[in-house]
Design a protein around this motif. Structure first.
Motif, PDB file in Angstrom:
ATOM      1  N   ILE A 118       0.843  -1.207   0.000  1.00  0.00           N
ATOM      2  CA  ILE A 118       0.000   0.000   0.000  1.00  0.00           C
ATOM      3  C   ILE A 118       0.874   1.251   0.000  1.00  0.00           C
ATOM      4  O   ILE A 118       1.785   1.388   0.817  1.00  0.00           O
ATOM      5  CB  ILE A 118      -0.901   0.046   1.244  1.00  0.00           C
ATOM      6  CG1 ILE A 118      -1.796  -1.197   1.305  1.00  0.00           C
ATOM      7  CG2 ILE A 118      -1.733   1.320   1.267  1.00  0.00           C
ATOM      8  CD1 ILE A 118      -2.380  -1.446   2.674  1.00  0.00           C
ATOM      9  N   LEU A 120      -4.533   6.949   5.514  1.00  0.00           N
ATOM     10  CA  LEU A 120      -4.921   5.546   5.404  1.00  0.00           C
ATOM     11  C   LEU A 120      -5.611   5.116   6.692  1.00  0.00           C
ATOM     12  O   LEU A 120      -5.141   5.429   7.784  1.00  0.00           O
ATOM     13  CB  LEU A 120      -3.670   4.682   5.184  1.00  0.00           C
ATOM     14  CG  LEU A 120      -3.841   3.164   5.229  1.00  0.00           C
ATOM     15  CD1 LEU A 120      -4.691   2.692   4.054  1.00  0.00           C
ATOM     16  CD2 LEU A 120      -2.473   2.492   5.207  1.00  0.00           C
ATOM     17  N   ILE A 127       3.685  -0.936   3.903  1.00  0.00           N
ATOM     18  CA  ILE A 127       2.901   0.297   3.779  1.00  0.00           C
ATOM     19  C   ILE A 127       3.834   1.501   3.760  1.00  0.00           C
ATOM     20  O   ILE A 127       4.771   1.584   4.547  1.00  0.00           O
ATOM     21  CB  ILE A 127       1.942   0.465   4.979  1.00  0.00           C
ATOM     22  CG1 ILE A 127       1.041  -0.756   5.144  1.00  0.00           C
ATOM     23  CG2 ILE A 127       1.120   1.735   4.846  1.00  0.00           C
ATOM     24  CD1 ILE A 127       0.323  -0.797   6.494  1.00  0.00           C
TER      25      ILE A 127
END
Length: 195
Positions: free
Chosen positions: A20, A26, A45
């Motif tokens: 991600i 987020l 991430i």
């Protein structure tokens, strides 16, 4: 994005955010990331330019890898991470988390076990950022500097945290925190005045 009850497995990015990449925020809840890698930032991430705040709740990761931040890399981001287990992740710096550019990280009920960094912060590496860890466990993490956490020109706070068998080959088996520039200048002036 908002992600709920997701599993990310065997994802790869040529640059940042193996699973991600979030520019601006987020929210994740009850997610797992496994075997994810990125060439540069955030094996799992990467969150950048998020001044409003991101939230990770019960997010766990294992076997993730990146140059900076095996699981999570922050650049100018504010993140709260509540719950999660991080096992067997690695990076050149920050086996689980790497934070830079005035990032802010608040972590609760979280475990970092058997993570590795080749240089700084077996579990966490902070550069000019702030972090608070409450009710957490750092165990069996390794790095050259700061087996558990390495903080450079950063504010680091830990409460109700267990530090168990973290290892550094150079400085700070559990924690390696470098002096802030202001402190070093003050110390030099004080020492000069005394002698």
């Amino acid at each position: 994005p908002r992600l709920l009850d997701c599993e990310f497995m065997s994802n790869t990015a040529g640059d940042d955010g193996g699973s991600i990449y979030a520019a601006g925020g987020l929210d994740m809840e009850s997610c797992a990331i496994r075997f994810s890698d990125a060439r540069n930032l955030g094996g799992g991430i990467c969150i950048v330019n998020d001044s409003f705040g991101s939230s990770l709740v019960d997010v766990s990761a294992g076997w993730c890898e990146a140059k900076l931040g095996g699981v999570l890399a922050l650049g100018g981001a504010t993140v709260t991470w509540n719950g999660g287990t991080n096992l067997l992740n690695n990076a050149r710096q920050g086996g689980v988390v790497y934070a830079e550019d005035q990032s802010s990280l608040e972590v609760h009920d979280w475990y970092a076990v058997y993570n590795d960094a080749a240089t700084f912060g077996g579990a966490v590496s902070l550069e000019e950022s702030d972090a608070t860890f409450t009710n957490t466990l750092f165990a069996y993490n390794t790095a050259r500097y700061g087996g558990g956490v390495e903080a450079w020109y950063s504010s680091f706070t830990s409460a109700y945290t267990a530090w168990y068998r973290n290892e550094s080959t150079d400085e700070g088996g559990a924690i390696d925190e470098e002096y802030l520039f202001e402190y070093a200048v003050d110390r030099a002036n004080t020492t000069g005045s005394v002698f």
